[in-house]
Design an enzyme around this catalytic site. Structure first.
Site, PDB file in Angstrom:
ATOM      1  N   TRP A 152      -8.415   3.637   0.143  1.00 40.07           N
ATOM      2  CA  TRP A 152      -7.707   2.861  -0.850  1.00 40.07           C
ATOM      3  C   TRP A 152      -8.849   1.580  -1.250  1.00 40.07           C
ATOM      4  CZ3 TRP A 152      -5.802   3.946   4.051  1.00 40.07           C
ATOM      5  CH2 TRP A 152      -6.037   2.867   5.105  1.00 40.07           C
ATOM      6  N   GLU A 160      -1.098  -0.971   0.887  1.00 39.39           N
ATOM      7  CA  GLU A 160      -0.822  -2.201   1.512  1.00 39.39           C
ATOM      8  C   GLU A 160       0.612  -1.987   2.223  1.00 39.39           C
ATOM      9  OE1 GLU A 160      -2.124  -4.823   2.687  1.00 39.39           O
ATOM     10  OE2 GLU A 160      -4.122  -4.337   1.506  1.00 39.39           O
ATOM     11  N   THR A 199       1.735  -0.535  10.528  1.00 37.76           N
ATOM     12  CA  THR A 199       1.331   0.513  10.934  1.00 37.76           C
ATOM     13  C   THR A 199      -0.317   0.798  10.997  1.00 37.76           C
ATOM     14  OG1 THR A 199       2.859   1.819   9.750  1.00 37.76           O
ATOM     15  CG2 THR A 199       1.472   3.027  10.222  1.00 37.76           C
ATOM     16  N   GLY A 203       7.815   5.856   9.565  1.00 40.58           N
ATOM     17  CA  GLY A 203       8.726   4.874  10.016  1.00 40.58           C
ATOM     18  C   GLY A 203       8.897   3.596   8.982  1.00 40.58           C
ATOM     19  N   TYR A 204       9.716   2.918   9.412  1.00 45.53           N
ATOM     20  CA  TYR A 204      10.104   1.579   8.615  1.00 45.53           C
ATOM     21  C   TYR A 204      10.514   2.125   7.314  1.00 45.53           C
ATOM     22  CZ  TYR A 204       8.167  -1.007  12.526  1.00 45.53           C
ATOM     23  OH  TYR A 204       7.894  -1.451  13.677  1.00 45.53           O
ATOM     24  N   TYR A 227       2.727 -11.742   1.163  1.00 47.01           N
ATOM     25  CA  TYR A 227       1.501 -10.957   1.683  1.00 47.01           C
ATOM     26  C   TYR A 227       0.996  -9.788   0.840  1.00 47.01           C
ATOM     27  CZ  TYR A 227      -1.707  -7.847   3.791  1.00 47.01           C
ATOM     28  OH  TYR A 227      -2.774  -7.397   4.017  1.00 47.01           O
ATOM     29  N   ASP A 238      -1.029 -12.214   6.695  1.00 48.27           N
ATOM     30  CA  ASP A 238      -0.150 -11.495   7.594  1.00 48.27           C
ATOM     31  C   ASP A 238      -0.433 -11.929   9.109  1.00 48.27           C
ATOM     32  OD1 ASP A 238      -2.650 -10.199   8.111  1.00 48.27           O
ATOM     33  OD2 ASP A 238      -1.691  -8.259   7.915  1.00 48.27           O
ATOM     34  N   CYS A 291     -16.654 -12.502  19.980  1.00 49.17           N
ATOM     35  CA  CYS A 291     -17.270 -13.511  19.380  1.00 49.17           C
ATOM     36  C   CYS A 291     -18.612 -13.577  19.394  1.00 49.17           C
ATOM     37  CB  CYS A 291     -16.769 -14.887  20.292  1.00 49.17           C
ATOM     38  SG  CYS A 291     -14.876 -14.964  20.415  1.00 49.17           S
ATOM     39  N   SER A 344      11.706  -1.694  16.032  1.00 48.02           N
ATOM     40  CA  SER A 344      11.672  -3.180  16.500  1.00 48.02           C
ATOM     41  C   SER A 344      12.395  -3.853  17.061  1.00 48.02           C
ATOM     42  CB  SER A 344      11.246  -4.121  15.091  1.00 48.02           C
ATOM     43  OG  SER A 344      12.221  -3.615  14.199  1.00 48.02           O
TER      44      SER A 344
HETATM   45 FE1  SF4 Z   1     -12.399 -14.831  16.503  1.00 42.59          FE
HETATM   46 FE2  SF4 Z   1     -14.408 -15.369  18.311  1.00 42.59          FE
HETATM   47 FE3  SF4 Z   1     -14.911 -14.914  15.743  1.00 42.59          FE
HETATM   48 FE4  SF4 Z   1     -13.545 -17.291  16.543  1.00 42.59          FE
HETATM   49  S1  SF4 Z   1     -15.638 -16.659  17.083  1.00 42.59           S
HETATM   50  S2  SF4 Z   1     -13.396 -15.926  14.802  1.00 42.59           S
HETATM   51  S3  SF4 Z   1     -12.394 -16.130  18.100  1.00 42.59           S
HETATM   52  S4  SF4 Z   1     -14.241 -13.317  16.884  1.00 42.59           S
END
Ligand code: SF4
Length: 362
Positions: free
Chosen positions: A36, A49, A55, A93-94, A132, A150, A211, A314
């Site tokens: 898409w 969307e 899903t 579904g849904y 959304y 969302d 992170c 759900s």
């Molecule tokens: Fe998410 Fe970690 Fe990035 Fe912060 S640093 S937005 S917790 S992935």
């Protein structure tokens, strides 16, 4: 402190332009190649969307291809019969999602000449279109800077801004929408919203966010405090209700199979199913045979067990004890109750759990 002041406080010392730059740059190089995303056709983006709500992307991709092949334009979908549309959605579904989409595209065809409206008021007044979907379609297809928030985006933003409000509450969603309205890129709202979604899907995942690979790590307050695993805060909803009942693949003397249409409203509305005692579960097999014989006007002497099947919705979990049996038919077909051949069975849309029963029967 009102919400506006609270949002202003949250955004104090936040480097909006640098954040937009880091996020969008990453998205432009790392985004997944999804069907898409090939063009900006608002109808196709809208379909994707709606499919993506509740899903996973991997599940949606083959459905999206099939659906667009069958209904390549908004007019084609608007002109299709409900039975065909449900069949194309079978297994996703849904189903209220696709019934609403079907009603909404009909309205777009009648009122707006088949062009998806680019106005927030007009688009959001269509059936099944919430904030959304409005934000996602208007920003991605038309480049309008509307927030698309969302659960995925709320998780990411809870962490970036270290917000501990319960994301199950409607007021929290509104707060996040206000935050996104302030930080969204006006040069490229499409990439900005998609980048937030993509970050949630690929990097800032529910468990073990990556992170150290994150393009916006330097903006992230939860990471700075080492609390990313504790966010978002979300209260649990009510435990689902468990419902157990029986169903039967019933054949007649010609080998035809009995099917019936579910009611036009409620769970799995207008889909087809095998005879069952969902509304008044029977205590044992003998009672079930009696119930099926009376309700479906057949002579049924014995049944054989196929197996137990489970489906989690759900708010409810179904446990179906499934059987097979041969019956002498006394009832004639009507619009909602039919004897069909195995080939004809493929034209009707069945809920996933009944498809599984059929596969086990075969
Ligand atoms: Fe998410 Fe970690 Fe990035 Fe912060 S640093 S937005 S917790 S992935």
């Amino acid at each position: 402190m009102n919400v506006k002041e609270n949002v202003q406080q949250i955004l104090e010392h936040f480097h909006i332009e640098q954040f937009q730059h880091d996020l969008i740059d990453w998205f432009r190089t790392e985004q997944r190649n999804l069907p898409w995303r090939k063009n900006k056709d608002p109808y196709k983006i809208w379909v994707s969307e709606v499919m993506l709500q509740q899903t996973r992307v991997d599940t949606v991709i083959p459905y999206f291809y099939q659906f667009i092949e069958k209904f390549p334009t908004l007019d084609a979908l608007a002109d299709a019969k409900e039975e065909e549309v449900l069949k194309a959605w079978e297994g996703l579904g849904y189903y209220s999602r696709v019934r609403n989409l079907h009603a909404a595209v009909k309205e777009v065809k009648e009122k707006y000449g088949g062009r998806v409206p680019a106005s927030k008021e007009q688009f959001s007044s269509l059936k099944g279109v919430g904030p959304y979907t409005t934000g996602a379609v208007l920003s991605i297809a038309y480049g309008i800077p509307e927030p698309a928030v969302d659960g995925n985006v709320m998780r990411v933003l809870s962490r970036i801004f270290y917000i501990t409000d319960d994301i199950a509450r409607a007021s929290t969603r509104k707060k996040f929408e206000q935050i996104v309205s302030c930080i969204i890129s006006h040069d490229d709202p499409s990439d900005f919203n998609q980048a937030l979604m993509e970050l949630g899907a690929l990097v800032c995942t529910p468990k073990n966010p990556s992170c150290f690979l994150c393009p916006v790590q330097r903006h992230c307050r939860a990471f700075a405090e080492g609390v990313e695993a504790e966010l978002p805060v979300k209260t649990k909803g009510k435990a689902p209700k468990h419902v157990a009942f029986r169903a039967i693949v019933l054949t007649n003397e010609e080998g035809k199979i009995r099917i019936e249409k579910r009611p036009s409203s409620g769970l799995l509305a207008n889909l087809w199913q095998f005879p069952n005692d969902e509304h008044a579960p029977t205590p044992n097999e003998q009672a079930f045979i009696k119930e099926i014989s009376e309700r479906y006007h057949v002579v049924l002497r014995s049944i054989q067990r196929i197996g137990t099947f489970e489906h989690v919705f759900s708010h409810i979990v179904w446990h179906i004890e499934a059987y097979k049996g041969n019956a002498l038919e006394l009832q004639i077909d009507d619009e909602t109750n039919k004897w069909v051949t195995v080939d004809e069975l493929n034209q009707y849309a069945f809920p996933v759990i009944y498809q599984k029963i059929w596969q086990a029967y075969e």
